[in-house]
Design a protein around this motif. Structure first.
Motif, PDB file in Angstrom:
ATOM      1  N   ARG A 252       0.823  -1.213   0.000  1.00 13.00           N
ATOM      2  CA  ARG A 252       0.000   0.000   0.000  1.00 13.00           C
ATOM      3  C   ARG A 252       0.858   1.265   0.000  1.00 13.00           C
ATOM      4  N   ILE A 253       1.991   1.221   0.657  1.00 15.32           N
ATOM      5  CA  ILE A 253       2.881   2.379   0.642  1.00 15.32           C
ATOM      6  C   ILE A 253       3.538   2.526  -0.729  1.00 15.32           C
ATOM      7  N   GLN A 254       3.779   1.419  -1.417  1.00 17.03           N
ATOM      8  CA  GLN A 254       4.423   1.481  -2.727  1.00 17.03           C
ATOM      9  C   GLN A 254       3.601   2.241  -3.759  1.00 17.03           C
ATOM     10  N   VAL A 255       2.284   2.270  -3.597  1.00 12.82           N
ATOM     11  CA  VAL A 255       1.444   2.961  -4.581  1.00 12.82           C
ATOM     12  C   VAL A 255       1.041   4.358  -4.108  1.00 12.82           C
ATOM     13  N   GLN A 256       1.714   4.883  -3.096  1.00  5.80           N
ATOM     14  CA  GLN A 256       1.466   6.254  -2.668  1.00  5.80           C
ATOM     15  C   GLN A 256       2.091   7.222  -3.681  1.00  5.80           C
ATOM     16  N   GLY A 257       1.832   8.501  -3.479  1.00  5.73           N
ATOM     17  CA  GLY A 257       2.385   9.484  -4.395  1.00  5.73           C
ATOM     18  C   GLY A 257       1.320  10.061  -5.313  1.00  5.73           C
ATOM     19  N   PRO A 258       1.719  10.774  -6.347  1.00  3.70           N
ATOM     20  CA  PRO A 258       0.762  11.474  -7.215  1.00  3.70           C
ATOM     21  C   PRO A 258      -0.146  10.559  -8.025  1.00  3.70           C
ATOM     22  N   THR A 259       0.201   9.286  -8.149  1.00  7.17           N
ATOM     23  CA  THR A 259      -0.624   8.364  -8.949  1.00  7.17           C
ATOM     24  C   THR A 259      -1.550   7.505  -8.087  1.00  7.17           C
ATOM     25  N   ARG A 260      -1.604   7.753  -6.790  1.00  4.58           N
ATOM     26  CA  ARG A 260      -2.327   6.881  -5.856  1.00  4.58           C
ATOM     27  C   ARG A 260      -3.779   6.635  -6.255  1.00  4.58           C
ATOM     28  N   GLU A 261      -4.468   7.631  -6.742  1.00  8.42           N
ATOM     29  CA  GLU A 261      -5.902   7.493  -7.039  1.00  8.42           C
ATOM     30  C   GLU A 261      -6.162   7.088  -8.489  1.00  8.42           C
ATOM     31  N   ARG A 262      -5.138   6.656  -9.208  1.00  3.21           N
ATOM     32  CA  ARG A 262      -5.307   6.304 -10.616  1.00  3.21           C
ATOM     33  C   ARG A 262      -5.220   4.793 -10.875  1.00  3.21           C
ATOM     34  N   TYR A 263      -5.019   4.005  -9.821  1.00  3.11           N
ATOM     35  CA  TYR A 263      -4.911   2.556 -10.005  1.00  3.11           C
ATOM     36  C   TYR A 263      -6.292   1.923 -10.043  1.00  3.11           C
ATOM     37  N   VAL A 264      -6.337   0.612 -10.140  1.00  7.43           N
ATOM     38  CA  VAL A 264      -7.625  -0.079 -10.275  1.00  7.43           C
ATOM     39  C   VAL A 264      -8.520   0.208  -9.062  1.00  7.43           C
ATOM     40  N   HIS A 265      -7.926   0.361  -7.887  1.00  9.08           N
ATOM     41  CA  HIS A 265      -8.664   0.807  -6.706  1.00  9.08           C
ATOM     42  C   HIS A 265      -8.428   2.305  -6.543  1.00  9.08           C
ATOM     43  N   LYS A 266      -9.488   3.066  -6.665  1.00  7.85           N
ATOM     44  CA  LYS A 266      -9.367   4.528  -6.640  1.00  7.85           C
ATOM     45  C   LYS A 266      -9.378   5.097  -5.225  1.00  7.85           C
ATOM     46  N   ASN A 267      -9.629   4.253  -4.233  1.00  6.75           N
ATOM     47  CA  ASN A 267      -9.818   4.751  -2.863  1.00  6.75           C
ATOM     48  C   ASN A 267      -8.724   4.291  -1.911  1.00  6.75           C
ATOM     49  N   ILE A 268      -7.524   4.055  -2.422  1.00  9.48           N
ATOM     50  CA  ILE A 268      -6.419   3.672  -1.541  1.00  9.48           C
ATOM     51  C   ILE A 268      -6.104   4.863  -0.640  1.00  9.48           C
ATOM     52  N   PRO A 269      -6.171   4.694   0.694  1.00 10.13           N
ATOM     53  CA  PRO A 269      -5.899   5.830   1.584  1.00 10.13           C
ATOM     54  C   PRO A 269      -4.457   6.311   1.473  1.00 10.13           C
ATOM     55  N   ALA A 270      -4.224   7.522   1.958  1.00 12.62           N
ATOM     56  CA  ALA A 270      -2.865   8.071   1.982  1.00 12.62           C
ATOM     57  C   ALA A 270      -2.176   7.603   3.253  1.00 12.62           C
TER      58      ALA A 270
END
Length: 334
Positions: A252-270
């Motif tokens: 979950r930390i690996q997908v943080q950053g400016p692209t966080r809300e663009r993956y298949v799950h749009k609601n990954i928390p920060a």
């Protein structure tokens, strides 16, 4: 990524005439390459489940999501969902950086394990520590070195596997350029802390179980022709369960950053305040079960990955050693 210590145990116990350093590295890299390709679909499913914060049974957890947002539950349904919406190639998303990572990781891990063992022998001399302690130290050191060195590839693998139909990155080189531009060099090492934190407890659990099972299982007539392989699988399953929350947090930390809300799950928390805070957030929102999303498929993946790696490693190494011996015999005749 944590490979099973049983996969490189023979690099230390095998007599020197049964495998040079180059042969051990080649066999380890080949085993990692083939093993990764075989279990790639399970790895994609695991990552998708680990990144999902909403559930099938709780509609309130999906509030605010797009109508077509995927909801995964279980290994086979998730696999079918990916096949239906993304095609068969969806099950191998992130396979290029993953293959590079597995080959590099396996080769470095085999090499580091052997090198650390030699250093321990040289430093301790006649004051040898118990075999289990030696294996633990060498395994932890090898795992930490290989994890840190190959971590950017692990992060790229996760981000590609997390992409849905709408692509975040158009290709590997584009992804590297975008991350460097938008996040800097530190962006390639998001989640390294929990990645390294997994290694010591994983090795401790693994060797405590592995050393206890290896001898009694070695006396039985088991598949794969080796009690070591079976003991490695059992120990790996238990150890992976123990450190799984750290693996989930790392993803979950690996997908943080400016692209966080663009993956298949749009609601990954920060998760911007570290691994411990991330664990607390997950428990508060999803309960303790949230820390184990994707555990089942992770355990299903462990057995074939270990079996394929051990089987390939032994046969490639035997092939290389046999060829070297044959060439030596020909030269002696000449």
């Amino acid at each position: 990524m944590l490979c099973d210590p049983a996969q490189y145990e023979d690099a230390n116990t095998r007599p020197s005439h049964q495998g040079s350093r180059l042969q051990v590295v080649t066999a380890g890299a080949t085993a990692g390459l083939i093993s990764r390709f075989v279990i790639a679909p399970l790895d994609v499913v695991k990552i998708r489940l680990q990144l999902q914060t909403h559930s099938l049974s709780d509609p309130f957890s999906r509030a605010g999501l797009p109508p077509n947002a995927p909801v995964y539950k279980g290994t086979l349904p998730t696999m079918r969902h990916i096949l239906r919406h993304e095609g068969i190639t969806g099950l191998w998303k992130g396979n290029v950086p993953a293959e590079l990572m597995y080959v590099s990781y396996a080769a470095m891990q085999f090499t580091a394990y052997r090198s650390i063992t030699v250093l321990l022998h040289g430093a301790l001399g006649e004051h040898r520590v118990p075999k289990a302690v030696e294996s633990f130290v060498a395994g932890a050191g090898a795992g930490a070195a290989a994890t840190a060195a190959t971590y950017p590839l692990d992060l790229l693998r996760t981000r590609f596997a997390a992409q849905g139909v709408d692509r975040v990155y158009s290709g590997l080189f584009r992804a590297v350029a975008d991350i460097q531009r938008d996040e800097g060099a530190r962006g390639f090492f998001r989640g390294l802390g929990p990645g390294l934190a997994q290694i010591v407890p994983f090795m401790g659990l693994f060797f405590a179980i592995y050393e206890g099972l290896r001898v009694p299982l070695g006396q039985l007539d088991l598949p794969l022709g080796s009690g070591d392989a079976t003991a490695g699988v059992v120990a790996s399953v238990i150890a992976k369960t123990g450190v799984f929350p750290l693996d989930l947090v790392r993803k979950r930390i690996q997908v943080q950053g400016p692209t966080r809300e663009r993956y298949v799950h749009k609601n990954i928390p920060a998760y911007d305040t570290g691994a411990v805070r991330a664990i607390r957030m997950i428990v508060a929102k999803e309960g303790f079960r949230g820390l184990y999303r994707g555990l089942t498929v992770s355990l299903l993946k462990a057995a074939p990955a270990s079996a394929v790696t051990m089987w390939t490693y032994e046969r490639v190494l035997n092939f290389l050693v046999g060829n070297a011996a044959e060439e030596g015999a020909h030269k002696a005749v000449e």
